[in-house]
Design an enzyme around this catalytic site. Structure first.
Site, PDB file in Angstrom:
ATOM      1  N   CYS A   1       6.950 -18.041  36.592  1.00  0.00           N
ATOM      2  CA  CYS A   1       6.008 -18.850  37.430  1.00  0.00           C
ATOM      3  C   CYS A   1       6.646 -19.415  38.590  1.00  0.00           C
ATOM      4  O   CYS A   1       5.965 -19.747  39.615  1.00  0.00           O
ATOM      5  CB  CYS A   1       5.284 -19.694  36.356  1.00  0.00           C
ATOM      6  SG  CYS A   1       4.579 -19.322  34.939  1.00  0.00           S
TER       7      CYS A   1
HETATM    8  C1  BEZ Z   1       7.333 -17.383  32.994  1.00  0.00           C
HETATM    9  O1  BEZ Z   1       6.832 -17.844  33.662  1.00  0.00           O
HETATM   10  O2  BEZ Z   1       8.745 -17.306  32.947  1.00  0.00           O
HETATM   11  C2  BEZ Z   1       7.053 -17.160  31.445  1.00  0.00           C
HETATM   12  C3  BEZ Z   1       6.075 -17.912  31.029  1.00  0.00           C
HETATM   13  C4  BEZ Z   1       5.412 -17.385  29.498  1.00  0.00           C
HETATM   14  C5  BEZ Z   1       6.177 -16.441  28.844  1.00  0.00           C
HETATM   15  C6  BEZ Z   1       7.157 -15.821  29.443  1.00  0.00           C
HETATM   16  C7  BEZ Z   1       7.640 -16.155  30.630  1.00  0.00           C
END
Ligand code: BEZ
Length: 232
Positions: A66
């Site tokens: 994100c």
């Molecule tokens: C991320 O944004 O890195 C992420 C969020 C939830 C699960 C796996 C990765």
């Protein structure tokens, strides 16, 4: 500067009832809402004005994928602006987390968070847009994207898993296609990029096509007519 880290003393999340939401489909009216954001309360329709919008959700704050996505959208903001598209993110964490996370984004991504990030801690918008898929995760939003046109009609929906960061160049490509094909009697073929040839809509008869496409067209089949992109 030291990065803000995910608070270890996260307040216990209030119990959230995740109700089944009616799915949105292409052509539906995008639901209006009011919600807090990093740029103050947003009344969605009012905020959009007569622009297009991209509304996209994230599973949670302080997560690596994100963080790269928000940085990528911040760097691409001039490209969205040029197309008269406003971008708005959503995560179901509270505003206080968003504000700390924005510091990390600026520090690690080479761009400030230059668009609003909705603080949808009560899942109001997530429910309205069916961004929680309980069989993937009970309470976090998946990576949903909605492209909404100035009439507030939903024009694209896509859903990515949490583990896969999205390709925001692809979103710009879809916007280019939508804006072109709203204006011209054409559609864009597989893997089309702006400036490449397009196809003439099957509903256009050849005598009309002769007038509409003065650059000519190649007829491979009566339903498959290829012409240079109009208005270039
Ligand atoms: C991320 O944004 O890195 C992420 C969020 C939830 C699960 C796996 C990765």
């Amino acid at each position: 500067m030291r990065a803000a880290t995910a608070p270890t003393d996260r307040p216990a999340a209030p119990p959230i009832e995740v109700r089944p939401s009616p799915s949105l489909r292409l052509g539906d009216k995008a639901p209006d809402f009011t919600q807090d954001s990093t740029q103050g309360p947003i009344r969605f329709y009012e905020w959009m004005g007569d622009s297009w919008a991209v509304l996209f959700s994230h599973p949670a704050d302080f997560t690596p994928v994100c963080t790269t996505e928000l940085g990528t959208v911040a760097r691409l903001k001039p490209e969205f602006d040029r197309r008269k598209v406003k971008v708005i993110g959503l995560s179901v964490d509270p505003l206080f987390f968003h504000e700390q996370w924005a510091g990390d984004i600026a520090e690690t991504q080479g761009a400030e968070l230059n668009f609003p990030l909705l603080a949808d801690a009560d899942r109001k918008v997530a429910q309205l847009y069916d961004m929680i898929h309980p069989n993937a995760h009970a309470t976090e939003t998946v990576r949903s994207v909605f492209i909404i046109d100035p009439d507030k009609t939903v024009r694209l929906i896509h859903t990515y898993p949490a583990s896969t960061g999205r390709n925001f160049d692809e979103l710009l490509r879809v916007i280019d296609s939508l804006q072109l094909t709203d204006d011209q009697k054409v559609a864009t073929p597989a893997n089309w990029k702006p400036g490449e040839d397009v196809v003439i809509l099957p509903s256009v008869r050849n005598d009309e096509a002769d007038k509409l496409f003065p650059g000519g067209y190649r007829e491979l089949k009566p339903y498959l007519r290829i012409t240079p992109q109009p208005n270039r």
